[in-house]
Every structure is written in structure tokens, then in C-alpha cells.
Design an enzyme around this catalytic site. Structure first.
Site, PDB file in Angstrom:
ATOM      1  N   LYS B  45       0.869  -1.156   0.000  1.00  0.00           N
ATOM      2  CA  LYS B  45       0.000   0.000   0.000  1.00  0.00           C
ATOM      3  C   LYS B  45       0.918   1.221   0.000  1.00  0.00           C
ATOM      4  CE  LYS B  45      -3.819   1.573   2.848  1.00  0.00           C
ATOM      5  NZ  LYS B  45      -4.630   2.021   1.709  1.00  0.00           N
ATOM      6  N   ALA B  70     -12.322   5.609  -2.577  1.00  0.00           N
ATOM      7  CA  ALA B  70     -11.623   6.804  -2.094  1.00  0.00           C
ATOM      8  C   ALA B  70     -11.128   6.480  -0.687  1.00  0.00           C
ATOM      9  CB  ALA B  70     -12.539   8.012  -2.084  1.00  0.00           C
ATOM     10  N   LEU B  73      -5.614   6.945   0.807  1.00  0.00           N
ATOM     11  CA  LEU B  73      -4.209   6.653   1.120  1.00  0.00           C
ATOM     12  C   LEU B  73      -3.909   6.636   2.619  1.00  0.00           C
ATOM     13  CD1 LEU B  73      -2.684   8.858  -1.713  1.00  0.00           C
ATOM     14  CD2 LEU B  73      -2.658   6.366  -1.643  1.00  0.00           C
ATOM     15  N   CYS B 130      -2.724   9.308  -7.523  1.00  0.00           N
ATOM     16  CA  CYS B 130      -3.974   8.969  -6.851  1.00  0.00           C
ATOM     17  C   CYS B 130      -5.007  10.072  -7.074  1.00  0.00           C
ATOM     18  CB  CYS B 130      -3.751   8.775  -5.355  1.00  0.00           C
ATOM     19  SG  CYS B 130      -5.277   8.339  -4.509  1.00  0.00           S
ATOM     20  N   THR B 194      -6.191   4.548 -10.857  1.00  0.00           N
ATOM     21  CA  THR B 194      -7.633   4.550 -11.118  1.00  0.00           C
ATOM     22  C   THR B 194      -8.052   5.749 -11.979  1.00  0.00           C
ATOM     23  OG1 THR B 194      -7.898   5.621  -8.982  1.00  0.00           O
ATOM     24  CG2 THR B 194      -8.339   3.261  -9.072  1.00  0.00           C
ATOM     25  N   GLY B 245      -4.979  -2.420 -14.591  1.00  0.00           N
ATOM     26  CA  GLY B 245      -6.283  -1.799 -14.790  1.00  0.00           C
ATOM     27  C   GLY B 245      -7.297  -2.762 -15.362  1.00  0.00           C
TER      28      GLY B 245
HETATM   29  C1  FMN Z   1      -9.267  -0.004  -2.812  1.00  0.00           C
HETATM   30  C2  FMN Z   1      -8.161   0.494  -3.698  1.00  0.00           C
HETATM   31  C3  FMN Z   1      -7.060   1.141  -3.108  1.00  0.00           C
HETATM   32  C4  FMN Z   1      -6.026   1.612  -3.900  1.00  0.00           C
HETATM   33  N1  FMN Z   1      -4.947   2.211  -3.290  1.00  0.00           N
HETATM   34  C5  FMN Z   1      -3.878   2.576  -4.045  1.00  0.00           C
HETATM   35  C6  FMN Z   1      -2.694   3.071  -3.426  1.00  0.00           C
HETATM   36  O1  FMN Z   1      -2.584   3.177  -2.190  1.00  0.00           O
HETATM   37  N2  FMN Z   1      -1.650   3.428  -4.231  1.00  0.00           N
HETATM   38  C7  FMN Z   1      -1.698   3.301  -5.591  1.00  0.00           C
HETATM   39  O2  FMN Z   1      -0.732   3.611  -6.266  1.00  0.00           O
HETATM   40  N3  FMN Z   1      -2.820   2.801  -6.196  1.00  0.00           N
HETATM   41  C8  FMN Z   1      -3.893   2.446  -5.462  1.00  0.00           C
HETATM   42  N4  FMN Z   1      -5.014   1.916  -6.089  1.00  0.00           N
HETATM   43  C9  FMN Z   1      -5.014   1.742  -7.547  1.00  0.00           C
HETATM   44  C10 FMN Z   1      -4.623   0.323  -7.930  1.00  0.00           C
HETATM   45  O3  FMN Z   1      -3.302   0.030  -7.537  1.00  0.00           O
HETATM   46  C11 FMN Z   1      -4.746   0.091  -9.463  1.00  0.00           C
HETATM   47  O4  FMN Z   1      -3.846   0.968 -10.117  1.00  0.00           O
HETATM   48  C12 FMN Z   1      -6.145   0.351  -9.992  1.00  0.00           C
HETATM   49  O5  FMN Z   1      -7.102  -0.098  -9.070  1.00  0.00           O
HETATM   50  C13 FMN Z   1      -6.417  -0.285 -11.340  1.00  0.00           C
HETATM   51  O6  FMN Z   1      -6.223  -1.677 -11.321  1.00  0.00           O
HETATM   52  P1  FMN Z   1      -7.385  -2.777 -11.007  1.00  0.00           P
HETATM   53  O7  FMN Z   1      -8.513  -2.516 -11.946  1.00  0.00           O
HETATM   54  O8  FMN Z   1      -6.697  -4.085 -11.224  1.00  0.00           O
HETATM   55  O9  FMN Z   1      -7.755  -2.568  -9.595  1.00  0.00           O
HETATM   56  C14 FMN Z   1      -6.082   1.465  -5.306  1.00  0.00           C
HETATM   57  C15 FMN Z   1      -7.187   0.813  -5.890  1.00  0.00           C
HETATM   58  C16 FMN Z   1      -8.217   0.326  -5.104  1.00  0.00           C
HETATM   59  C17 FMN Z   1      -9.372  -0.364  -5.750  1.00  0.00           C
END
Ligand code: FMN
Ligand code: FAD
Ligand code: FES
Lengths: 279, 306
Positions: B45, B70, B73, B130, B194, B245
Site C-alpha cells: 500500500k 476513495a 491513502l 492517486c 484509477t 487496470g
Molecule cells: C481499494 C483500492 C485502493 C487503492 N490504493 C492505491 C494506493 O494506495 N496506491 C496506488 O498507487 N494505487 C492504489 N489503487 C489503484 C490500484 O493500484 C490500481 O492501479 C487500480 O485499481 C487499477 O487496477 P485494477 O482494476 O486491477 O484494480 C487502489 C485501488 C483500489 C481499488
């Protein structure tokens, strides 16, 4: 994919009724087919404030109840709400207490744990179980649900308070040992112990069940955000098992080996808080 | 036998799947459990210098098509990483670990990079993208070419570890930003974070569901958008990319790799398939390779005919 439904958007429903259980505890009644099993929880959204995990205290397919202690900002905001107000519900989530036909059960509750255990008792009666219902509390003001439990035919209620203001004076763990012995004296035995309450209490209950060779299930309640196995906030050391997915109800045989259980939990930032430490 | 191994910035991964940052990444035991369930590597994280409170719940929910979050972080700060997360993970070190770092000020990234390097991660991922802390910190650094490059430069100067930049898809030209980061010393990328942010309303109360109001979108609905971003970054730089993604299946992994990803990140997948999903995805990749006569996964990277 695995044939599940993936919608975990909160459903907003009106509070149908608020029942005052004590000065600090209310039961919220909702008319909604939740479909929860005993031991499962929901994420309860207080719009504009917060969303918190709460165990289901009753569900008959048409109506469900949540029994909540007023302990902090989110629950205090809930206590300001009125019948007819909207709250959001996600769930039901998590594992549940599996009840086998005809078992002789000991349900051990502390604090709000009496509410989900009442739900267990109702289901257990449908399955022809004998139920010993144990409640432990600091004093009589913290003993919940007694009237409802006394109204159940086939359930024996045992109460302990630390100060002796109600029932047996002492700890619910001592009471449990007595109940196990009493049942043995009648040439019967407790088949399973289910417990829900403060973590330290559940640990001692689990240890007693373990010593007596009785299967025990506890509710592992850790800080939860998503409730759906994504955020990792509820991961328990040292296996990383998720309390919201593989729990909250888990077998004590497994839980007793977790290095964290009965020692510490974590806050919303993932920092350890040892039991016994101040907040 | 298919060789699923991938070398990324000099680090050997047993298979191309990597846990994305922010999912199941609060503790070392959780990260280790993800490896036990088949992932080739994990990302922590995002770690701050100091403790950082996230947003109040609801911080996320999912539907059949997308996931919105949301979290804001939340993190206990670098001290926890130093004293707990990394020692516990590295003690057994079941697979490579990527340390994700985040800061509100460009200079803080330097100190963070230095401190996190002492934890001995295999790779440092710099989260400048983020979308759900904008009210606190303004536009993400990844959305401004000069900011993205400035952060990269500061981090590069303070660590010898491989540095990858986590890019935002919420820009008009992701390739241009990636190029600027390369020029500033980046070794590769994680693309993408995201989308959005988006807004979801409860129509009974007429209120936003997330307490932060807006949240980043992930999950299956964003996959074609993410695939296009990875393609653009690969075309612009040719650099190693953790393609991330909306990936849920082995075929999604193959698709990401064909547009240039060397590793493939998965986060929201665990919502749809559980943590055990990693194992399933890896099996699906292997089966696809067998069916298609692919002996070594490296063969398919960037092979899209376009
Ligand atoms: C619940 C949640 C928390 C996330 N927290 C972070 C984070 O702390 N740092 C970060 O770089 N990306 C964070 N992301 C983004 C993910 O690392 C990833 O880039 C994004 O969700 C797209 O990939 P996915 O569709 O496989 O989830 C978070 C995504 C989700 C769903
Ligand atoms: C599976 C599960 C079932 C629960 N069932 C019930 C129930 O039926 N009735 C009931 O009154 N309470 C229940 N709780 C506890 C309830 O979630 C907390 O009391 C509530 O979140 C307190 O929030 P607050 O803002 O009022 O107080 P705060 O001051 O924020 O918190 C008080 C204490 O509650 C705990 N807590 C706070 N937030 C969370 C969270 N997101 N997840 C887990 N624990 C938290 C922490 O230990 C904290 O120290 C349950 C918790 C879990 C995990
Ligand atoms: S509460 Fe998010 S993983 Fe359990």
C-alpha cells in the site's frame, strides 16, 4: 465469474423502528429481505458520517435488526437518527455459525454479542438444538436481550456480572466451566461453543472449550473498511487471513494459532493497538 | 512446459502477476498470503513519511462492472514499514516486493526514497497519480509533465533501486508524461492508477455514497482504457511496464502483455475472484500459452499487430 452477484453498493432503507435496549444500546429494525445467516454482519452507512460493521441480530426474511452500542462518533450520530430516516446497508458479509441438527450448544456473549447470539439461538431452536445461553457483563446495566431470550422455549439463560448485580458473581468464563460440568453431570455434553464479544473474553472462552475438547467458533472482529476482501485492513497476523471474508466467524482451533488474536488489533491506518493499551 | 518467469528491471518474477498497490497491502502477513495464493510479486500500500489518515467510510463499493474507491491513502507512515512490514516480509521473502511511496510535496519523495531503500525493496514505485486526494493535495503530479519529471528526478537522486513511476490515466497525453519521466531517470512504469475520479449518488438520500464524494474507478469497466494507456506508454518509451487496470483473467494478462506490459498488476480482481484468483489467473495464462505454442512469456510482450 464465480456466479456471484457483485453489487455491493449500499442500499438505503428507512429505519422502521428504534427499540431502546439500555442507556447506551439501541436496536434498529428494518423492513427489508436481507437474507443474513446468524453471525454475518453488514456495513451500515450513516449518510454523511461514516459506515461501520454491525452484526445482524435478527432476520426472518422480511425484517432484520441491528443492535448497536453507542461508543464513538459514528454510533453517536446513529443515535441521533429517528424512525423513518435513511441508513445504507451493504451485505450480508462474512461467515456464519453453522448449526447442526440436535446439537447441545453453549452460546457465550459479552456486550453487544448477545444480539447476534440471540439470532443464533433462534436458528438453533429450529434445528432442535438445546441451548445454554451465557451472558457476561460488568454489571446488570450491560446485560442485554434477557427478556427476548427468556421468551425462547428450550433455551437456558445463565448470567454473570463482575459486580454481582445480576446472576452469578464473576467472569463468564467461570460460568461456562460450571455449565459444562452441570451438563456433564446429567450425562450429556456440550457439542459446540459459539462466542461473540470482546476479543479477550472470546480468547478465554475458546481456551476453555479447547481444554474441554469442545469445538468452538469465535467472531474475529477487526477494523473493517470494505467488508469484501479488498482493502486488507482486517488481515490478521500471522497468516494474513481476512476477518471480513474467511471470518468473522472462525473455528477457534485455527484462531488460537493466530499470533494477533487476543494480543492486538489495528486502527484505520494499520497501526497496532495492544489490548490493555489506552486508545 | 511454459516458462512464465519474467525479468523486470533486473528482478526475476516467477510469473507476471503482481498485486497492485492499495489492495490487501496493509501488513506483511497479508502480502505473504497473496504470494501464497499465486502472485508473482506484491506491491505495498502506498507509504507516507508520516502517519496519514484516509477518508471516512464508505470508502468503496463494487458493482458487476466497476469498483469505486476513495480510501484516501491511509497509512501508518514509514516507521511501520521500517520496523514491521519489510522486516517481516523480507524474513521469508517469498517473492519480489515493490514499495509504493507517496507524498504531498515533491521534496518529501526524496527523503522517502532514501528511507524506503534501507528496507531493501526490489523496486520502488512512485505513486504520483492517486485521484482521490485532490481536495487535500490538488492535481496529482502525474497530470503535469514538469511535476512528474521533477518527482522522478528527486527520487532518482536518492536511491540506487529501480524506480518505476505510477502513471495517471487522467491526462490527454500519457506518452508525453512517460517520456519526461524517462528523461528524468525513471526505469519503468506502472500504468495505470484509477480513472476519474467518478461520482456515485444514492438517489434516495440524493447524497454521494463515498464520504469523500468522488473516488477512483477500477475493475473490468476500465480494462480497454487501461490497455490503451499501456500501449501508448510502451510506444512512447519502450520501457518495462506493470500493466494495470481491470485485469481479471489469464486472457486479460496476455492482452496487457501484447500491448507492452512485462508484468501485469491486479487489484480489483480480488473483489471478483478472491485472493485465490491469482492462482487461477496464472493457470489460465499457462493454458493459453500451451494452446498457442508459446514456450516463454517474454515472446509475447509488445507483439500486438496494430
Ligand atoms: C481499494 C483500492 C485502493 C487503492 N490504493 C492505491 C494506493 O494506495 N496506491 C496506488 O498507487 N494505487 C492504489 N489503487 C489503484 C490500484 O493500484 C490500481 O492501479 C487500480 O485499481 C487499477 O487496477 P485494477 O482494476 O486491477 O484494480 C487502489 C485501488 C483500489 C481499488
Ligand atoms: C464484524 C463486526 C461486527 C460488529 N458488530 C457490532 C454490533 O452488532 N453492534 C455494535 O454495537 N458494534 C458492532 N461492531 C463494532 C462496531 O463496528 C464499532 O463499535 C463501531 O465501528 C464504532 O464506531 P464509532 O465511530 O462509533 O466509534 P470509534 O470511537 O470510531 O471506535 C470505537 C471502537 O470501535 C472499533 N471500530 C471502530 N471502527 C471500526 C471499524 N470500521 N471496524 C471494526 N471496528 C471498528 C474500534 O475498536 C474502536 O476502538 C462490530 C464490529 C465488527 C468488526
Ligand atoms: S475489510 Fe477490507 S479486506 Fe476485510
Amino acid at each position: 465469474m464465480e456466479g456471484k452477484k457483485f453489487d455491493t453498493k449500499p442500499v438505503t432503507i428507512r429505519i422502521k423502528k428504534i427499540i431502546k435496549e439500555s442507556d447506551t444500546v439501541n436496536t434498529y429494525v428494518f423492513e427489508y429481505p436481507l437474507g443474513a445467516k446468524p453471525g454475518q454482519f453488514v456495513m451500515m452507512w450513516i449518510p454523511g458520517v461514516d459506515e461501520k460493521p454491525i452484526s445482524v441480530a435478527y432476520d426472518d426474511g422480511k425484517e432484520f435488526w441491528l443492535t448497536v452500542c453507542n461508543v464513538g462518533p459514528a454510533t453517536a450520530a446513529l443515535f441521533e437518527m429517528k424512525e423513518g430516516d435513511f441508513v445504507g446497508i451493504r451485505g450480508p458479509f462474512g461467515t456464519y455459525y453453522k448449526i447442526d441438527d440436535g446439537d447441545h450448544l453453549a452460546l457465550v456473549a459479552g456486550g453487544y454479542g448477545a444480539a447476534p447470539m440471540y439470532f443464533v439461538a433462534l436458528e438453533a431452536l429450529k434445528k432442535n438444538c438445546k441451548v445454554e445461553f451465557l451472558i457476561g457483563a460488568r454489571s446488570k446495566d450491560f446485560v442485554l436481550y434477557t427478556k427476548k431470550i427468556l421468551g425462547l422455549h428450550g433455551v437456558n439463560l445463565h448470567i454473570s456480572t463482575n459486580d454481582g448485580s445480576m446472576g452469578f458473581t464473576g467472569l463468564v468464563t467461570n460460568l461456562l466451566e460450571d455449565v459444562i460440568l452441570d451438563v456433564e453431570k446429567k450425562d450429556e455434553k456440550i457439542d459446540k461453543v459459539f462466542t461473540c464479544g470482546p476479543e479477550m473474553m472470546m480468547k478465554f472462552v475458546g481456551d476453555i472449550a479447547w481444554k474441554n475438547g469442545i469445538d468452538c467458533y469465535v467472531s474475529v472482529e477487526k477494523y473493517m473498511k470494505c467488508g469484501v476482501g479488498v482493502c486488507g485492513q482486517c488481515a490478521v497476523d500471522s497468516t494474513g487471513v481476512l476477518a471480513c471474508r474467511q471470518g468473522s466467524v472462525m473455528k477457534y482451533n485455527y484462531v488460537r494459532k493466530l499470533s494477533e488474536f487476543g494480543k492486538y488489533h489495528r486502527d484505520a491506518q494499520g497501526k497496532k493497538i495492544y489490548f490493555g493499551d489506552k486508545k | 512446459m511454459v516458462d512464465l518467469g519474467i525479468k523486470f528491471c533486473g528482478v526475476k518474477f516467477a510469473n507476471p502477476t503482481v498485486l497492485a498497490s492499495g489492495i490487501l497491502g496493509v501488513t506483511a502477513s497479508s502480502l505473504k498470503n497473496v504470494i501464497l495464493n499465486g502472485a508473482g510479486g506484491v506491491t505495498t500500500k502506498s507509504i507516507w513519511l508520516e502517519e496519514h489518515k484516509g477518508h471516512r467510510n464508505p470508502t468503496m463499493f463494487g458493482t458487476e462492472n466497476y469498483f469505486i474507491n476513495a480510501v484516501g491513502l491511509s497509512d501508518a507512515g514509514i516507521e511501520k514499514a521500517i520496523s514491521e512490514t519489510f522486516p517481516e516480509y523480507n524474513d521469508e521473502k517469498p517473492a519480489p516486493i515493490i514499495a509504493s511511496i507517496v507524498a504531498g510535496k515533491i521534496d518529501d519523495f526524496g527523503l522517502l526514497a532514501e528511507k524506503i531503500s534501507e528496507c531493501d525493496p526490489d523496486i520502488i514505485e512512485v505513486n504520483i497519480s492517486c485521484p482521490n486526494v485532490e481536495s487535500e493535495f490538488g492535481k496529482p503530479f502525474a497530470c503535469v509533465v514538469t511535476d512528474a519529471a521533477a518527482v522522478t528526478k528527486v527520487v532518482r537522486a536518492r536511491t540506487k533501486k529501480p524506480v518505476i513511476i505510477k502513471l495517471s490515466p487522467n491526462v490527454s497525453n500519457i506518452g508525453e508524461i512517460a517520456k519526461a519521466c524517462m528523461a528524468a531517470g525513471a526505469d519503468g512504469f506502472c500504468a495505470v492508477n484509477t480513472f476519474g475520479p467518478g461520482l456515485a449518488i444514492d438517489i434516495n438520500t440524493r447524497m454521494p455514497i463515498l464520504t469523500n464524494k468522488v473516488g477512483g474507478i477500477s475493475g473490468p469497466g476500465i480494462k480497454p482504457l487501461a490497455v490503451k494507456c499501456v500501449y501508448d506508454v510502451f510506444k512512447a518509451t519502450g520501457a518495462p511496464i506493470v500493466g494495470t487496470g481491470g485485469v481479471l483473467t489469464g486472457e486479460d494478462v496476455v492482452e496487457m502483455m501484447m500491448v507492452g506490459a512485462r508484468l501485469v498488476g491486479m487489484g480489483t480482481m480480488v473483489y471478483y475472484r478472491g485472493v485465490e484468483g491469482f492462482k487461477k489467473v496464472v493457470v489460465e495464462v499457462e493454458e493459453w500459452c500451451e494452446k498457442n505454442g508459446v514456450k516463454n512469456l517474454e515472446e509475447i510482450i509488445g507483439t500486438v499487430k496494430i
